[in-house]
Design a protein around this motif. Structure first.
Motif, mmCIF file in Angstrom:
data_model
loop_
_atom_site.group_PDB
_atom_site.id
_atom_site.type_symbol
_atom_site.label_atom_id
_atom_site.label_comp_id
_atom_site.label_asym_id
_atom_site.label_seq_id
_atom_site.Cartn_x
_atom_site.Cartn_y
_atom_site.Cartn_z
ATOM 1 N N VAL A 79 0.580 -1.168 -0.442
ATOM 2 C CA VAL A 79 0.165 0.052 0.265
ATOM 3 C C VAL A 79 0.608 1.319 0.257
ATOM 4 C CG1 VAL A 79 -1.799 -1.491 0.997
ATOM 5 C CG2 VAL A 79 -0.301 0.271 2.869
ATOM 6 N N THR A 80 0.230 2.438 -0.276
ATOM 7 C CA THR A 80 1.134 3.890 -0.315
ATOM 8 C C THR A 80 -0.078 4.756 1.278
ATOM 9 O OG1 THR A 80 1.616 3.484 -3.185
ATOM 10 C CG2 THR A 80 1.672 5.413 -1.546
ATOM 11 N N VAL A 81 0.488 5.053 1.643
ATOM 12 C CA VAL A 81 0.015 5.857 2.598
ATOM 13 C C VAL A 81 0.158 7.416 2.037
ATOM 14 C CG1 VAL A 81 0.259 6.920 5.377
ATOM 15 C CG2 VAL A 81 0.692 4.487 4.947
ATOM 16 N N TYR A 82 -0.260 8.325 2.189
ATOM 17 C CA TYR A 82 -0.082 9.252 1.844
ATOM 18 C C TYR A 82 -1.200 10.699 2.627
ATOM 19 C CZ TYR A 82 0.060 13.697 -1.179
ATOM 20 O OH TYR A 82 0.113 15.130 -2.724
ATOM 21 N N GLY A 83 -0.296 11.393 3.358
ATOM 22 C CA GLY A 83 -1.533 12.670 3.983
ATOM 23 C C GLY A 83 -0.634 13.835 3.375
ATOM 24 N N LEU A 84 -1.372 14.900 3.139
ATOM 25 C CA LEU A 84 -0.810 16.440 2.781
ATOM 26 C C LEU A 84 0.305 17.289 4.033
ATOM 27 C CD1 LEU A 84 -4.053 17.583 1.753
ATOM 28 C CD2 LEU A 84 -2.801 16.440 0.459
ATOM 29 N N THR B 102 3.298 15.623 4.729
ATOM 30 C CA THR B 102 4.481 14.907 4.670
ATOM 31 C C THR B 102 4.622 14.957 2.697
ATOM 32 O OG1 THR B 102 3.823 12.626 4.357
ATOM 33 C CG2 THR B 102 4.862 13.632 6.696
ATOM 34 N N LYS B 103 3.648 14.170 2.903
ATOM 35 C CA LYS B 103 3.719 14.448 1.148
ATOM 36 C C LYS B 103 4.802 13.231 -0.046
ATOM 37 C CE LYS B 103 1.240 18.894 0.012
ATOM 38 N NZ LYS B 103 1.425 20.238 -0.721
ATOM 39 N N SER B 104 5.174 11.986 1.358
ATOM 40 C CA SER B 104 5.907 11.442 0.768
ATOM 41 C C SER B 104 5.651 10.193 -0.143
ATOM 42 C CB SER B 104 6.347 11.117 2.412
ATOM 43 O OG SER B 104 5.439 10.413 2.611
ATOM 44 N N PHE B 105 4.332 9.531 -0.123
ATOM 45 C CA PHE B 105 3.759 7.752 -0.487
ATOM 46 C C PHE B 105 4.902 6.762 0.048
ATOM 47 C CE2 PHE B 105 4.137 11.959 -3.949
ATOM 48 C CZ PHE B 105 2.437 11.704 -4.354
ATOM 49 N N ALA B 106 4.424 7.437 1.446
ATOM 50 C CA ALA B 106 5.527 5.907 2.120
ATOM 51 C C ALA B 106 4.844 4.608 1.300
ATOM 52 C CB ALA B 106 5.223 6.735 3.708
ATOM 53 N N GLN B 107 5.991 3.814 1.055
ATOM 54 C CA GLN B 107 5.431 2.469 0.997
ATOM 55 C C GLN B 107 5.161 1.108 2.697
ATOM 56 O OE1 GLN B 107 4.851 1.423 -2.439
ATOM 57 N NE2 GLN B 107 4.312 3.618 -2.379
ATOM 58 N N GLY B 108 3.977 1.129 1.973
ATOM 59 C CA GLY B 108 4.739 0.068 2.890
ATOM 60 C C GLY B 108 3.302 -1.729 3.159
ATOM 61 N N THR B 109 2.970 -2.122 3.764
ATOM 62 C CA THR B 109 2.329 -3.741 3.867
ATOM 63 C C THR B 109 0.890 -3.892 4.877
ATOM 64 O OG1 THR B 109 4.387 -5.018 3.395
ATOM 65 C CG2 THR B 109 2.234 -5.856 4.346
ATOM 66 N N TYR B 110 -0.015 -3.816 4.559
ATOM 67 C CA TYR B 110 -1.192 -3.718 5.381
ATOM 68 C C TYR B 110 -0.874 -5.418 5.989
ATOM 69 C CZ TYR B 110 -6.464 -4.126 7.365
ATOM 70 O OH TYR B 110 -7.677 -4.326 7.901
ATOM 71 N N ILE B 111 -1.172 -5.188 7.271
ATOM 72 C CA ILE B 111 -0.654 -6.442 8.292
ATOM 73 C C ILE B 111 -2.526 -6.366 8.690
ATOM 74 C CG2 ILE B 111 1.092 -6.079 8.084
ATOM 75 C CD1 ILE B 111 1.536 -5.793 11.290
ATOM 76 N N GLY B 112 -3.107 -6.047 8.341
ATOM 77 C CA GLY B 112 -4.485 -6.218 8.958
ATOM 78 C C GLY B 112 -4.582 -5.407 10.226
ATOM 79 N N ALA B 113 -6.641 -5.757 10.787
ATOM 80 C CA ALA B 113 -6.386 -5.266 11.703
ATOM 81 C C ALA B 113 -7.005 -5.925 13.420
ATOM 82 C CB ALA B 113 -8.239 -4.536 11.733
ATOM 83 N N THR B 114 -5.799 -5.119 13.693
ATOM 84 C CA THR B 114 -6.375 -5.635 15.354
ATOM 85 C C THR B 114 -7.682 -5.356 15.835
ATOM 86 O OG1 THR B 114 -5.677 -3.031 16.830
ATOM 87 C CG2 THR B 114 -3.698 -4.698 15.723
ATOM 88 N N ASP B 115 -8.463 -4.931 16.017
ATOM 89 C CA ASP B 115 -9.847 -4.702 16.896
ATOM 90 C C ASP B 115 -10.589 -4.413 15.024
ATOM 91 O OD1 ASP B 115 -12.091 -4.175 17.736
ATOM 92 O OD2 ASP B 115 -10.556 -2.342 19.596
ATOM 93 N N ILE B 116 -11.455 -5.326 14.769
ATOM 94 C CA ILE B 116 -11.867 -4.519 13.357
ATOM 95 C C ILE B 116 -13.300 -3.885 14.188
ATOM 96 C CG2 ILE B 116 -13.669 -6.088 11.790
ATOM 97 C CD1 ILE B 116 -11.686 -8.279 12.067
ATOM 98 N N THR C 13 9.595 7.979 5.220
ATOM 99 C CA THR C 13 8.794 9.055 6.237
ATOM 100 C C THR C 13 7.659 8.744 6.609
ATOM 101 O OG1 THR C 13 10.132 10.486 5.095
ATOM 102 C CG2 THR C 13 8.622 11.220 6.516
ATOM 103 N N PRO C 14 7.897 8.989 7.939
ATOM 104 C CA PRO C 14 6.431 8.464 8.765
ATOM 105 C C PRO C 14 5.458 9.403 8.715
ATOM 106 C CG PRO C 14 8.511 8.396 10.558
ATOM 107 C CD PRO C 14 9.041 8.754 8.839
ATOM 108 N N VAL C 15 4.283 9.301 9.092
ATOM 109 C CA VAL C 15 3.467 10.467 9.592
ATOM 110 C C VAL C 15 3.547 11.074 10.194
ATOM 111 C CG1 VAL C 15 1.632 9.048 7.909
ATOM 112 C CG2 VAL C 15 1.585 9.045 10.300
#
Length: 302
Positions: A179-184, A186-200, A214-216
């Motif tokens: 996945v790509t994490v994007y916020g306005l 940092t605008k860093s297009f940070a790459q990562g992996t979705y590992i699920g929900a700990t509390d659905i 770059t972290p959010v």
């Protein structure tokens, strides 16, 4: 006698006179490395001193200055923003007249999922005074939005009446997908992996970012977590206190399946309504034949 004496005087005079140089045969030898030297040749049995003609005047050898062409530094390849970048909008909670004493703002962002609908984080309203308003920046203008938080989740829907937003499709994230994490912020297009929900139930999902990303940061809240297909998979909540490289998110959940349409019941002649009787003690008498059965519940005392 006189003749012999004259001859002797003449010979003595000739001996005193300087003799002219004898002709010398010179053989010139040319060499690239050696100077040109006159080699004497004995004439009449008398050696002649060598005569140097000097060093040859070789042309001056100049090493031409080689100038390397100036090669510009390789420019970074142009970064082509994904299409969904245009679907991320600034969102803020505002109180009072902005810029005036006593005014307050809390900035975040959100992702358009409809022409006038935005998904964002509910915690943007936290610690804001009563009477705060939600606003979305659309085409350079802050527009008022209707704020609808979802109970029990850090998630809210903002409706911007009359807006013409650029929405993206949404879907449920898949465990283990990139996945790509994007916020306005940092605008860093940070790459990562979705590992699920700990509390659905609370909608608490995790995305560990790659080590070089770059972290959010504050201001990225409400941004998007996107799949490689451009779909919105959830909204940014923040990060884990013990690891800044783990992004917390609110995943998109599947909509409840629609009920299968049931065939309409057969239409029968309506039964005349009977007047509702008073039921003392909450117990009603048995209805007469042909009447419709009704169930009444006793009122709770306040």
């Amino acid at each position: 006698m006189r003749t012999a004496l004259c001859s002797a005087l003449l010979l003595a005079l000739l001996t005193l006179l300087p003799r002219s140089a004898a002709p010398v045969a010179v053989a010139a030898v040319e060499s690239v490395d050696l100077p040109i030297v006159a080699i004497p040749v004995e004439v009449s049995g008398e050696p002649i001193a060598p005569e140097f003609t000097g060093l040859p005047q070789d042309p001056e050898f100049v090493i031409p200055e080689i100038k390397l062409p100036e090669v510009p530094a390789p420019a970074d390849p142009p970064k082509i923003d994904p299409v969904w970048v245009k679907s991320v909008y600034p969102v803020r909670m505002a109180y009072g007249v902005i810029g005036q004493p006593g005014s307050m703002t809390f900035d975040g962002c959100g992702v358009a999922v409809g022409p006038d609908k935005i998904h964002t984080a509910a915690h943007l309203t936290h610690q804001m005074p009563a009477g705060s308003r939600a606003e979305v920046l659309v085409d350079g203008e802050w527009k008022r939005a209707n704020w609808s938080p979802v109970a029990g989740k850090d998630f809210s829907v903002a409706i911007v009446p009359g807006a013409n937003l650029k929405p993206v499709p949404v879907r449920v994230p898949v465990y283990g997908e990139r996945v790509t994490v994007y916020g306005l912020k940092t605008k860093s297009f940070a790459q990562g992996t979705y590992i699920g929900a700990t509390d659905i139930k609370a909608g608490f999902g995790l995305v560990p970012l790659d080590a070089c990303e770059t972290p959010v940061h504050n201001g990225d809240s409400g941004g998007g977590v996107f799949g490689d297909d451009g779909c919105l998979l959830g909204t940014i909540r923040g990060l884990q206190p013990d690891s800044k490289l783990i992004t917390t998110m609110t995943p998109i959940v599947a909509d409840a399946p629609k009920a299968t349409p049931q065939p309409a019941p057969a239409v029968s002649a309506p039964t005349p309504a009977r007047p509702v009787q008073s039921c003392p003690g909450g117990v009603c008498p048995a209805p007469q034949a042909g009447g419709q059965i009704r169930t009444y519940f006793p009122r709770r005392r306040r």
